[in-house]
Design an enzyme around this catalytic site. Structure first.
Site, PDB file in Angstrom:
ATOM      1  N   GLY A 149       0.772  -1.245   0.000  1.00  0.00           N
ATOM      2  CA  GLY A 149       0.000   0.000   0.000  1.00  0.00           C
ATOM      3  C   GLY A 149       0.799   1.287   0.000  1.00  0.00           C
ATOM      4  O   GLY A 149       0.294   2.320   0.458  1.00  0.00           O
ATOM      5  N   SER A 150       2.014   1.267  -0.574  1.00  0.00           N
ATOM      6  CA  SER A 150       2.760   2.535  -0.582  1.00  0.00           C
ATOM      7  C   SER A 150       2.117   3.536  -1.552  1.00  0.00           C
ATOM      8  O   SER A 150       2.150   4.747  -1.308  1.00  0.00           O
ATOM      9  CB  SER A 150       4.239   2.313  -0.917  1.00  0.00           C
ATOM     10  OG  SER A 150       4.396   1.960  -2.260  1.00  0.00           O
ATOM     11  N   ASN A 151       1.525   3.048  -2.619  1.00  0.00           N
ATOM     12  CA  ASN A 151       0.815   3.978  -3.521  1.00  0.00           C
ATOM     13  C   ASN A 151      -0.422   4.544  -2.850  1.00  0.00           C
ATOM     14  O   ASN A 151      -0.731   5.722  -3.008  1.00  0.00           O
ATOM     15  CB  ASN A 151       0.452   3.283  -4.836  1.00  0.00           C
ATOM     16  CG  ASN A 151       1.601   3.299  -5.809  1.00  0.00           C
ATOM     17  OD1 ASN A 151       1.956   4.353  -6.347  1.00  0.00           O
ATOM     18  ND2 ASN A 151       2.229   2.152  -6.016  1.00  0.00           N
ATOM     19  N   MET A 167      -3.807  -7.162  -7.209  1.00  0.00           N
ATOM     20  CA  MET A 167      -3.303  -8.239  -8.045  1.00  0.00           C
ATOM     21  C   MET A 167      -4.412  -9.199  -8.486  1.00  0.00           C
ATOM     22  O   MET A 167      -4.379 -10.385  -8.174  1.00  0.00           O
ATOM     23  CB  MET A 167      -2.184  -8.996  -7.294  1.00  0.00           C
ATOM     24  CG  MET A 167      -1.010  -8.133  -6.973  1.00  0.00           C
ATOM     25  SD  MET A 167      -0.361  -7.338  -8.494  1.00  0.00           S
ATOM     26  CE  MET A 167       1.046  -6.473  -7.841  1.00  0.00           C
ATOM     27  N   ASN A 208      -5.326   2.307 -13.194  1.00  0.00           N
ATOM     28  CA  ASN A 208      -4.309   1.440 -12.594  1.00  0.00           C
ATOM     29  C   ASN A 208      -2.945   2.089 -12.760  1.00  0.00           C
ATOM     30  O   ASN A 208      -2.733   2.869 -13.685  1.00  0.00           O
ATOM     31  CB  ASN A 208      -4.324   0.079 -13.322  1.00  0.00           C
ATOM     32  CG  ASN A 208      -3.289  -0.886 -12.769  1.00  0.00           C
ATOM     33  OD1 ASN A 208      -3.116  -1.000 -11.553  1.00  0.00           O
ATOM     34  ND2 ASN A 208      -2.584  -1.579 -13.646  1.00  0.00           N
ATOM     35  N   HIS A 235       1.086   1.028 -13.223  1.00  0.00           N
ATOM     36  CA  HIS A 235       1.898  -0.131 -13.615  1.00  0.00           C
ATOM     37  C   HIS A 235       3.374   0.276 -13.638  1.00  0.00           C
ATOM     38  O   HIS A 235       3.719   1.317 -14.206  1.00  0.00           O
ATOM     39  CB  HIS A 235       1.447  -0.624 -14.996  1.00  0.00           C
ATOM     40  CG  HIS A 235       2.154  -1.861 -15.416  1.00  0.00           C
ATOM     41  ND1 HIS A 235       1.847  -3.107 -14.907  1.00  0.00           N
ATOM     42  CD2 HIS A 235       3.192  -2.047 -16.269  1.00  0.00           C
ATOM     43  CE1 HIS A 235       2.648  -4.012 -15.434  1.00  0.00           C
ATOM     44  NE2 HIS A 235       3.479  -3.387 -16.271  1.00  0.00           N
TER      45      HIS A 235
HETATM   46  C1  GAR Z   1       3.498  -1.166  -7.341  1.00  0.00           C
HETATM   47  O1  GAR Z   1       4.800  -1.186  -7.837  1.00  0.00           O
HETATM   48  C2  GAR Z   1       2.485  -1.215  -8.475  1.00  0.00           C
HETATM   49  O2  GAR Z   1       2.875  -0.490  -9.585  1.00  0.00           O
HETATM   50  C3  GAR Z   1       2.469  -2.699  -8.768  1.00  0.00           C
HETATM   51  O3  GAR Z   1       2.478  -3.304  -7.502  1.00  0.00           O
HETATM   52  C4  GAR Z   1       3.194  -2.475  -6.596  1.00  0.00           C
HETATM   53  C5  GAR Z   1       2.317  -2.226  -5.381  1.00  0.00           C
HETATM   54  O4  GAR Z   1       3.014  -1.532  -4.403  1.00  0.00           O
HETATM   55  N1  GAR Z   1       1.329  -3.048  -9.538  1.00  0.00           N
HETATM   56  C6  GAR Z   1       1.353  -3.946 -10.504  1.00  0.00           C
HETATM   57  O5  GAR Z   1       2.356  -4.562 -10.797  1.00  0.00           O
HETATM   58  C7  GAR Z   1       0.021  -4.169 -11.202  1.00  0.00           C
HETATM   59  N2  GAR Z   1       0.218  -4.900 -12.406  1.00  0.00           N
HETATM   60  P1  GAR Z   1       2.251  -0.807  -3.221  1.00  0.00           P
HETATM   61  O6  GAR Z   1       1.318  -1.861  -2.621  1.00  0.00           O
HETATM   62  O7  GAR Z   1       3.343  -0.431  -2.263  1.00  0.00           O
HETATM   63  O8  GAR Z   1       1.523   0.354  -3.800  1.00  0.00           O
END
Ligand code: GAR
Length: 201
Positions: free
Chosen positions: A18-20, A89, A106, A108
Site C-alpha cells: 500500500g505505498s501507492n 493483483m 491502474n 503499472h
Molecule cells: C506497485 O509497484 C504497483 O505499480 C504494482 O504493484 C506495486 C504495489 O506496491 N502493480 C502492478 O504490478 C500491477 N500490475 P504498493 O502496494 O506499495 O503500492
C-alpha cells in the site's frame, strides 16, 4: 442546478503493502489533489495497506465475501467517482468494468505496452532496457492494455540492481499517481479511442 462536489471521491483497491495508497492519502491531506480516499478494499485481509487506511480513519474493508459483486456494492455504497487499483493483483471482469465505465485506473511499474503483467520491474531489468518507467492507464478488459493517461520515464543506471531500480520506480509511481488523479478530478481528460487527450486549463 447541477450539484458539483468539491472533492473527487476515490475508492482504492489493494492487495499488499500500500505505498501507492499512502502517496494518495498524503497528496490528499496536503491538498495536492482535489480528491479524497473514501474507502479502501482488499482481496487480502492481511494487506498492510488496510492498516495504513485505518491509521487515517479511512474505512478499510476486506470483505469476507470476495465476490466482485461485494466489491462493487461497497464502492457504490461509498459513492466513489473513481476506482484506483494500487497494487491490486487481480484481473477485473467485464461486469466490474461495466459497473464503473471509464472510472477505473491502474498504475503499472513499466512503460506499457512493454512488460505488462506481473513483476514488470524484473521483466524490464532482465531484458536489459536502458529506460523504463511507470504508466497510469484506464483499465479495460485486457491485462494492462487500457488507454494511457500518463507515463514517466526512469533511466536504468549501469550500477542498478533490481532492488535499486524498483525503488526509483516506486518513487516515480508515488508522484505519477496523484498527478493522473488530479487530471481526472479537474476534468481535464478526454478519451478518444486509444488516446487520452489533455485539455488546456
Ligand atoms: C506497485 O509497484 C504497483 O505499480 C504494482 O504493484 C506495486 C504495489 O506496491 N502493480 C502492478 O504490478 C500491477 N500490475 P504498493 O502496494 O506499495 O503500492
Amino acid at each position: 442546478m447541477v450539484h458539483r462536489r468539491n472533492k473527487f471521491r476515490l475508492g482504492i483497491l489493494v492487495s499488499g503493502r500500500g505505498s501507492n495508497l499512502q502517496a494518495l492519502i498524503d497528496a490528499s491531506k496536503k491538498k495536492e489533489i482535489d480528491a479524497e480516499v473514501v474507502v479502501v478494499i482488499s482481496n487480502n485481509p492481511k494487506a498492510f495497506a488496510l492498516e495504513r487506511a485505518k491509521k487515517h480513519k479511512i474505512p478499510a474493508i476486506a470483505p469476507p465475501d470476495q465476490s466482485e459483486k461485494a466489491f462493487i456494492n461497497i464502492l457504490k455504497q461509498y459513492d466513489v467517482d473513481l476506482v484506483c487499483l494500487a497494487g491490486f493483483m487481480k484481473i477485473l471482469s467485464p461486469a466490474f468494468l461495466k459497473a464503473f465505465p471509464k472510472k477505473i485506473i491502474n498504475i503499472h511499474p513499466a512503460l506499457l505496452p512493454a512488460f505488462p503483467g506481473l513483476q514488470a520491474q524484473k521483466q524490464a531489468f532482465d531484458y536489459g532496457v536502458k529506460v523504463t518507467g511507470v504508466t497510469v492507464h484506464f483499465v479495460d478488459e485486457g491485462c494492462d492494455t487500457g488507454p494511457i493517461i500518463l507515463q514517466s520515464p526512469v533511466v536504468v543506471q549501469e550500477d542498478d540492481t533490481l532492488g535499486s531500480l524498483t525503488e526509483r520506480l516506486l518513487k516515480e509511481e508515488h508522484k505519477s499517481y496523484p498527478k493522473a488523479i488530479q487530471l481526472l478530478a479537474t476534468e481535464r481528460l478526454k478519451i478518444a479511442g486509444r488516446r487520452v487527450i489533455q485539455r488546456k486549463k
